[in-house]
Every structure is written in C-alpha cells, then in structure tokens.
Design a protein around this motif. Structure first.
Motif, PDB file in Angstrom:
ATOM      1  N   UNK A 313       0.850  -1.192   0.000  1.00 51.11           N
ATOM      2  CA  UNK A 313       0.000   0.000   0.000  1.00 51.11           C
ATOM      3  C   UNK A 313       0.882   1.237   0.000  1.00 51.11           C
ATOM      4  N   UNK A 314       0.531   2.191  -0.864  1.00 52.48           N
ATOM      5  CA  UNK A 314       1.336   3.407  -0.982  1.00 52.48           C
ATOM      6  C   UNK A 314       0.432   4.569  -1.368  1.00 52.48           C
ATOM      7  N   UNK A 315       1.037   5.755  -1.433  1.00 52.46           N
ATOM      8  CA  UNK A 315       0.326   6.964  -1.826  1.00 52.46           C
ATOM      9  C   UNK A 315       0.962   7.506  -3.104  1.00 52.46           C
ATOM     10  N   UNK A 316       0.120   7.795  -4.097  1.00 56.20           N
ATOM     11  CA  UNK A 316       0.570   8.353  -5.371  1.00 56.20           C
ATOM     12  C   UNK A 316       0.127   9.813  -5.433  1.00 56.20           C
ATOM     13  N   UNK A 317       1.029  10.694  -5.852  1.00 55.30           N
ATOM     14  CA  UNK A 317       0.710  12.113  -5.994  1.00 55.30           C
ATOM     15  C   UNK A 317       0.350  12.397  -7.451  1.00 55.30           C
ATOM     16  N   UNK A 318      -0.850  12.960  -7.686  1.00 54.26           N
ATOM     17  CA  UNK A 318      -1.254  13.266  -9.055  1.00 54.26           C
ATOM     18  C   UNK A 318      -0.823  14.680  -9.435  1.00 54.26           C
ATOM     19  N   UNK A 319      -1.316  15.165 -10.579  1.00 55.84           N
ATOM     20  CA  UNK A 319      -0.878  16.461 -11.088  1.00 55.84           C
ATOM     21  C   UNK A 319      -1.202  17.595 -10.128  1.00 55.84           C
ATOM     22  N   UNK A 320      -2.327  17.471  -9.410  1.00 51.74           N
ATOM     23  CA  UNK A 320      -2.745  18.524  -8.480  1.00 51.74           C
ATOM     24  C   UNK A 320      -2.146  18.345  -7.091  1.00 51.74           C
ATOM     25  N   UNK A 321      -1.329  17.328  -6.923  1.00 55.52           N
ATOM     26  CA  UNK A 321      -0.753  17.062  -5.613  1.00 55.52           C
ATOM     27  C   UNK A 321      -1.678  16.300  -4.691  1.00 55.52           C
ATOM     28  N   UNK A 322      -2.812  15.816  -5.233  1.00 56.50           N
ATOM     29  CA  UNK A 322      -3.741  15.033  -4.418  1.00 56.50           C
ATOM     30  C   UNK A 322      -3.157  13.652  -4.146  1.00 56.50           C
ATOM     31  N   UNK A 323      -3.448  13.150  -2.971  1.00 53.86           N
ATOM     32  CA  UNK A 323      -2.939  11.833  -2.567  1.00 53.86           C
ATOM     33  C   UNK A 323      -3.915  10.757  -3.041  1.00 53.86           C
ATOM     34  N   UNK A 324      -3.428   9.878  -3.878  1.00 51.43           N
ATOM     35  CA  UNK A 324      -4.236   8.798  -4.439  1.00 51.43           C
ATOM     36  C   UNK A 324      -3.802   7.479  -3.799  1.00 51.43           C
ATOM     37  N   UNK A 325      -4.699   6.767  -3.128  1.00 48.27           N
ATOM     38  CA  UNK A 325      -4.298   5.479  -2.547  1.00 48.27           C
ATOM     39  C   UNK A 325      -4.067   4.442  -3.651  1.00 48.27           C
ATOM     40  N   UNK A 326      -2.918   3.788  -3.616  1.00 46.90           N
ATOM     41  CA  UNK A 326      -2.571   2.790  -4.632  1.00 46.90           C
ATOM     42  C   UNK A 326      -1.909   1.595  -3.957  1.00 46.90           C
ATOM     43  N   UNK A 327      -1.792   0.535  -4.736  1.00 42.74           N
ATOM     44  CA  UNK A 327      -0.968  -0.604  -4.343  1.00 42.74           C
ATOM     45  C   UNK A 327       0.091  -0.804  -5.416  1.00 42.74           C
ATOM     46  N   UNK A 328       1.341  -1.081  -5.001  1.00 45.71           N
ATOM     47  CA  UNK A 328       2.438  -1.214  -5.950  1.00 45.71           C
ATOM     48  C   UNK A 328       3.115  -2.565  -5.756  1.00 45.71           C
ATOM     49  N   UNK A 329       3.634  -3.079  -6.863  1.00 49.49           N
ATOM     50  CA  UNK A 329       4.445  -4.297  -6.857  1.00 49.49           C
ATOM     51  C   UNK A 329       5.448  -4.172  -7.988  1.00 49.49           C
ATOM     52  N   UNK A 330       6.632  -4.704  -7.809  1.00 45.41           N
ATOM     53  CA  UNK A 330       7.713  -4.493  -8.776  1.00 45.41           C
ATOM     54  C   UNK A 330       8.102  -5.801  -9.456  1.00 45.41           C
ATOM     55  N   UNK A 331       8.749  -5.651 -10.603  1.00 40.64           N
ATOM     56  CA  UNK A 331       9.306  -6.793 -11.334  1.00 40.64           C
ATOM     57  C   UNK A 331      10.588  -6.322 -12.020  1.00 40.64           C
TER      58      UNK A 331
END
Length: 788
Positions: A313-331
């Motif tokens: 679980x992480x937070x993504x910043x959009x163009x307006x600086x709003x915090x978007x809740x996301x989930x991330x996984x890497x490869x």
C-alpha cells in the motif's frame, strides 16, 4: 611538440599516416561496438565469442596501425622486418589486450575499467616497441628513454580513460571513448617514433630472410581488410541492435499501454517510461515524467523498497498534488542490457469506494438508509464492552401501530415509502450521537448516544410518538399510524445485549397492552405479565389442535311477533387448567398471532353444521374478524364450508365491524359481493360506534345493522341513547335494512326499542348464550321467545 610535429610531417609519408589513422579509427570503433555486444548477450558462450572477436580486432588494429605507420616512415635507408618479431608483436598485443578486456568484463566497476584500460594501453606500448625490435635498418637505432616512457604512459592513461568513458551513462560522453583509444594508439606510436634516432652505419647489413616492405604491405593490407570487415560487421550489428532495441521499446510501450493498471519503468530511481493508464490517473503527460525521480510520484519510496512478491500500500501524488491510494508491486527486467524495474501501480480508489459501499450495505438498511440489525448488534455489544463501572445508557425499541393495515390496503410500495418517511422523522427526533436502527419490518430502535436521565429519555419517547402520530401525506394519500415505545436502561435492566434487548421488548409489549400510541419503561413485573401472555399463546395453539373450543348460541327474535329468527354463534374456550377463558382475552391474541384464520374457519364450519339441526327457517350469525378479510381466499373458504356442510347460503349471516372496512375497501367490497352471490346475509355489527358508518351503509351491500349494546342498555332512561337508537331504527327503515338491538335485558328496553321500529331483539331478556343442546331444545319448545 615541435619535434613531434616535424617527425610526422618530415619523416613520414602522410598518405600512409592517413591510412594508418583510418585503420586505427575503424579498429577502435569496432572495439567498442563489439564490447557493447559482449554486455548485451546473456549466454556465456556468446559473450565469450564476442569477447574473443573484440580482442582480436583491437589487437590487429593496433598492430596494423603500427606497421602501416612504419611503412610511412622514411629514414632514406634500406630497411627490413623480422618475421618472428613481427609475429611476436601481434601475439604480445593479443595477450595484453585480452587480459585488459577480460578484466573490464569480469569486473564491471570503475577500478576494473581503470586497470583493464591501463592493460590495453600497456598493450599498445608493448606491441609498438616489440614491433620496433623487428625493424631492421642499415644503421644504429638510438632511443630517448624519457620520450619512450612518456609514450608508454600516454598509452596507459588514454587507454584507462577510454574504458571509463566508454561505460558512462550518457551517450554523448560514451562517443568520446573510440577517439581516446585512437589517441592512445597514435600518441604512443608517434611519440615513440619521435624518441628514435637512426645513425647510418654501412657496416650494418640487413639480415637475410627479413620481410621487405612489399610483404609487409600485403600483410598490413590484409589486416586492414580484416579490420574493415569487422568494422562493417560491427556497424551492421549496431544497426540491428538499434532496430531491435527500438522494436523492443515499442513492444514494451504497446504492452504497457494495453495494461489496465498503471505501469512505471525505472532505471534505478529514475523514471524512464509510463503507460497511458498511469497518465490518466496522474493527469500528466509522460513527457513531463521521463527522467524525473520516482519519489515525485511515490513519496518516501525507492525502487528497492517496492516488493517483488506482494503488493504494498502506498500513496501516489497526481498532477494537483492530491494523494491517491494505490498498491504497488515491482518486477525486475533487462532493457538494452541494463537492469530496470517495472512498477505496477493499481489505483485503489474504486476498490476502497466499493468496500465502503459494501460495508455500508452490510451495516445499513437498504430501504431506509438507517443502521440495520447487524450494525445495531455490533454497536450494542461495543457499548457494553466499553462501559466502565456504573456507566449507563438507554435503549428504545419502537413498533409502528397500524402499519400492517397500510401495507395490506395500500400495497407494499406505499408501505415502503411510509417506512422511509418514518426513518426521516426518527432522525429529526434524535441527536447526532444517537444510533437510529431499523431492526426489520416496522420495528425500529434508538440507542442513545449520551445522557441517561429518565426525564430526557421519556421526552425523546414522547417526541417520537408525537412525530409518528402525525399524518403522513404520500402520493396524495393521507396515512395515519402511530408508535409504541419500550425503554430499557443498562445496566439496571440488562447486563448483556440480549438481556437489555429482551427488557426493551417486554416494555414494548407493555406499551401495546396499554392501548398503543404510548411508551413504557421496563419494570421487573413486566416479565411475568409477558410470560403469562406467551403462555396463553402457547395454550391457544394447543387448544386449536386439541379442539378445546365450543360454540354457544344467543337467540334472536322478531321484535313484533316474538318468534325466533335465528341465533348468533359465540365461541367459548374451556381450558383444562385455566377454566373458562374469556373471548376478550384470546380473540385479540389470535388476531395478533395469525391464529384467527384456522380458529375462524372452525367456528364457521361448526356453526353451519349445528344450524342444520334447527328448524329450516332459522339462521345462524357468525362474526368475522377484520384480520380474516386480509385473506383473499375468504369467500372461497366460506363457499367450501357451505358445500361441505350442506347449509344453504340464505341461512348464514356474517357480521363484520368497521375495522374490516377500514383496511382495503375494494378488496372487502369484492369479498362481500361474492358472499352475497351465495345468498349469505351481511350484517354490520356494533353500528354507531364508528365515525363513518353512514358512508359505509351507502357503499357496501348490507342486509342488517346491529345497534351496539352500549346504547341499548341506557334506554329508555338516557335521552341521548334513546335518540341514537331511534335515529338508527329510522335510518334502517329508510334504507330498507333490518335493525337488530343487542343487549336487551329488560321488558322496558324491549317495549321502547320495538316501539321505535327495530326489527329484531337479542339479549339476556330472551336468553343468555347457551350450548347447542340448549338452543336446540329452546327452538323446539316454543316458536315464540317473548311469551315463553
């Protein structure tokens, strides 16, 4: 420097110098082109093959450059070349270049590149001076040691620098690497040649078997062709690799853009690519993000922090600086022979909204939007769990009065709309910290958020009763209901959720028993009363199964002739332990529990069967409950009973009250009309006690009206009662309806009622309700009741 310039321009054929430079340039370009291919390949066999090719190409380029430059050297003396030493010089170049290249490949670090490049620079110097030892001339060679050392150092330094620059992350810097290696080769050679001085000595002879310039020219020409061929191959490989990389990059972009979830491609913590899905989430074009740090989008995260095996679980910043809740996984992947990280970014806003909606639906009533029973149970359990010491709170349970009538008469749609209006009024009656709950059906609850003063709780109950007792205007219909409220306090009335809820239910039952439209606070004695009521209900169910009921009959006589017209059937219950149970006690209970259906059917069947034993002109009257009219099969049931018993429909009279007419008028009218087609007579019971009886007489097919005994018993002394009886009798005569006076107990009442024009008398003056055997004997003993 001037001496070096003079050496090149005055002692060399510049045409051969140019050829040597071209050979060297092609060779150094091929060196780095092939070197990049070594690092692109994955299989060790292919890496080894490219490494060997690069070593040979670089060595031959250095060797050919030297000997072509030697052909350009013009000492104006006879010269020759040792075959063995010429070959040895090439071998020295191969060995040292191979060692340096091996170190660069095996240790792809800055020290490895410095030392590996130094070995390659040393190979240039070693090959040059080994080659010079193969140079025979008619004279003596003199070397300036200092210049020789400088030439070797120049080769080593520029060789190391070329390897370092060749692996720089920026392409523009990497393009300088072949030029640095070219400078190393040419610098070592020409500075070394500048260190040479030849003294003519006629006594020195060229050894036999030496190569002349013609043979050397052929060898260097072949070497140049080899280098040219390898260079063309390297150029072709570069082109193919470029096309492959472009196709690979395009394929990756296409695959990434097809993906629904957002994708980030990072080299380390630098963003090198994003897909369209992530662009839409961010509201940013990819051009603004390429080259930006990963932390611009995912604060406080590095590529190494993102797990490969599970989502984070992480937070993504959009163009307006709003915090978007996301989930991330890497490869981890390899792009252009370099490790990259692909980060899948999954927008969680819709999932969180769905989960919140699912949670709301799981804990709220879908119709009214109030908390449901599950939420109520959780909140009640939490209140008990967090209660300390003598902390108290209140629970109010309420039930709507006459709601079932609205649902039955106006339909479930109207009932649902009414429940929603009730919910809104309850929300207005309560505070923000109170929990308003729909437990199910027409049952609601209020869990007080704070304050346990009995006066405040009673005020809330009164407010609820007042608000719900006011008319509801829904789709042009005015609906009147009410509410009964039961109150229980924790912990005095219950120390567990189940105990407290049971106490509130008992208080609610008490409020209903008191006449509805009121509230009751739980008292210890309520439990005993409710248990008694429940016990009576259980006994009533058993009584129906065991047929513990009997019918008594009260005769009805013609007011003018005194002759018997028939009798009204009245149910009696003889309980084996309770004795005689009054209908006032068990009929309302039967109506509330739904037992009135089978009980009423038994009364109809028994009365019709008993009436067959009477004279054929006598009728039997049976009361029908308003609850029975909710059954659309009522007329069909009565038809079946008449067919089963054989009693003519003209000998059956059904008595109904205004309560039957207050429900669904159209349905009730249809049932009564169907009964009339069977010859059954319809009588309105307890006439005069309602508020709209006159309109009912006009709309419904009545044959008789019965004057309520509350008026009859006051005649003739009470003038108001006498006036009411007189008016009803005149009304019946005007409408062509027979009138029956109930509750006639004295001769004076009988004479007054008869004089006022009533058609039929019923009461203790004639006879009390008696069993079948007694009424049958009474009918057989005398045809006239009033002279008996």
């Amino acid at each position: 420097m001037h001496q070096l310039y003079a050496c090149i321009t005055e002692q060399h054929d510049l045409r051969f110098v140019a050829v040597a430079a071209i050979i060297c340039a092609l060779g150094t370009y091929s060196t780095f082109a092939i070197g990049r291919q070594v690092f692109r390949e994955q299989a060790w066999q292919e890496r080894l093959a490219w490494w060997a090719t690069g070593v040979v190409t670089t060595s031959v380029a250095i060797w050919a450059t030297h000997f072509v430059a030697m052909l350009a050297y013009e000492p104006s003396l006879e010269i020759g070349f040792s075959i063995s030493l010429t070959g040895a010089s090439l071998l020295v170049a191969v060995l040292l270049v191979g060692s340096g290249a091996g170190l660069v490949v095996a240790r792809p670090t800055l020290p490895g590149r410095i030392f590996g490049g130094g070995l390659i620079g040393l190979a240039i110097g070693a090959m040059h001076y080994t080659g010079m030892s193969a140079y025979f001339v008619q004279g003596t060679l003199h070397w300036d040691v200092r210049t020789v050392v400088v030439s070797v150092v120049i080769g080593i330094v520029l060789g190391s620098l070329s390897m370092v620059v060749g692996f720089h992350p920026r392409r523009t810097v990497r393009r300088l690497a072949p030029l640095l290696l070219l400078a190393a080769v040419c610098g070592t050679h020409f500075i070394g040649m500048d260190a040479l001085t030849i003294s003519f000595d006629p006594s020195v002879a060229i050894p036999g078997g030496s190569m002349n310039t013609t043979i050397l020219s052929l060898l260097t020409a072949n070497a140049a062709l080899l280098i040219l061929g390898v260079s063309l191959i390297a150029l072709r490989l570069w082109r193919l690799n470029k096309l492959r990389h472009e196709a690979e990059s395009q394929r990756l972009r296409d695959l990434a853009d097809i993906a629904v979830e957002g994708l980030l491609i990072c080299a380390g913590d630098t963003i090198t690519g994003i897909n369209h899905s992530l662009e839409r989430v961010l509201c940013l074009p990819r051009e603004e993000l390429i080259g930006a740090p990963l932390q611009r989008l995912l604060p406080d995260l590095t590529a190494a922090d993102i797990p490969l095996s599970h989502e984070l679980d992480a937070i993504l910043l959009d163009a307006a600086g709003e915090r978007v809740p996301v989930r991330v996984i890497a490869q981890s992947i390899v792009i252009k022979a370099k490790p990259h990280t692909v980060v899948a970014v999954r927008d969680q806003r819709e999932r969180l909204r769905s989960e919140a909606e699912m949670h709301r639906l799981a804990h709220h009533d879908t119709l009214t939007g109030l908390a449901n029973r599950r939420r109520f149970n959780e909140a009640l359990a939490e209140r008990f769990a967090t209660r300390h010491g003598e902390d108290a709170f209140a629970l109010l349970v309420l039930d709507l009065d006459r709601f079932k009538s609205v649902n039955d008469t106006s339909g479930h749609g109207m009932g649902d709309a009414l429940l929603c209006r009730v919910a809104r009024r309850l929300e207005r009656a309560t505070h923000a910290d109170d929990l308003v709950v729909r437990l199910g059906g027409d049952e609601f609850a209020i869990l007080k958020g704070g304050g346990t003063k009995l006066g405040e709780i009673q005020a809330l109950a009164e407010r609820v009763i007042d608000l719900l007792g006011r008319p509801f205007l829904i789709d042009g219909h005015v609906l009147n209901i009410g509410a009964s409220v039961g109150i229980a306090l924790a912990p005095s009335d219950g120390t567990t959720p189940e105990h407290l809820m049971g106490s509130a239910d008992l208080a609610l039952y008490g409020a209903k028993e008191d006449g509805r439209g009121r509230y009751r606070v739980f008292e210890d004695g309520m439990n005993a009363r409710i248990q008694a009521r429940r016990s009576l209900e259980m006994d009533l169910r058993r009584a129906i199964a065991r047929q513990e009921f009997t019918l008594h009959y009260q005769p009805q006589v013609d007011a003018r002739t005194g002759a018997y017209d028939g009798a009204e059937a009245l149910i009696r219950w003889h309980h084996p332990e309770r004795g005689v149970v009054s209908p006032v006690d068990f009929i309302p209970l039967a109506e509330e529990t739904g037992l009135i259906g089978p009980l009423g059917e038994w009364v109809l069947r028994t009365a019709c069967t008993d009436a067959l034993t009477w004279p054929a002109h006598l009728t039997v009257a049976v009361n029908l409950s308003p609850v029975q009219f909710r059954d659309a099969r009522l007329a069909t049931t009565i038809r079946g009973i008449l067919a089963e018993t054989g009693l003519p429909g003209s000998r059956l009279e059904v008595e109904i009250t205004e309560g039957s007419l207050l429900q669904d008028e159209q349905r009730t009218l249809a049932i009564l009309r169907e009964l009339r087609t069977l010859g059954i007579r319809i009588s309105m019971d307890d006439f005069g006690t309602g508020y709209s009886s006159l309109s009912y007489l006009r709309r419904f097919p009545f044959d008789k009206i019965k004057i309520d005994q509350s008026f009859v018993r006051q005649t003739p002394e009470d003038k108001d009662s006498a006036a009411i009886v007189r008016a009803i009798a005149m009304l019946g005569t005007s409408l062509g309806l027979k009138t029956t006076a109930e509750g006639v107990e004295t001769q004076a009442q009988s004479e007054f009622i008869t004089d006022e024009g009533c058609d039929q008398l019923q009461g203790y003056l004639i006879s009390r309700p008696v069993p079948l055997e007694a009424i049958t004997a009474l009918f057989a003993s005398s045809p006239l009741a009033l002279t008996a």
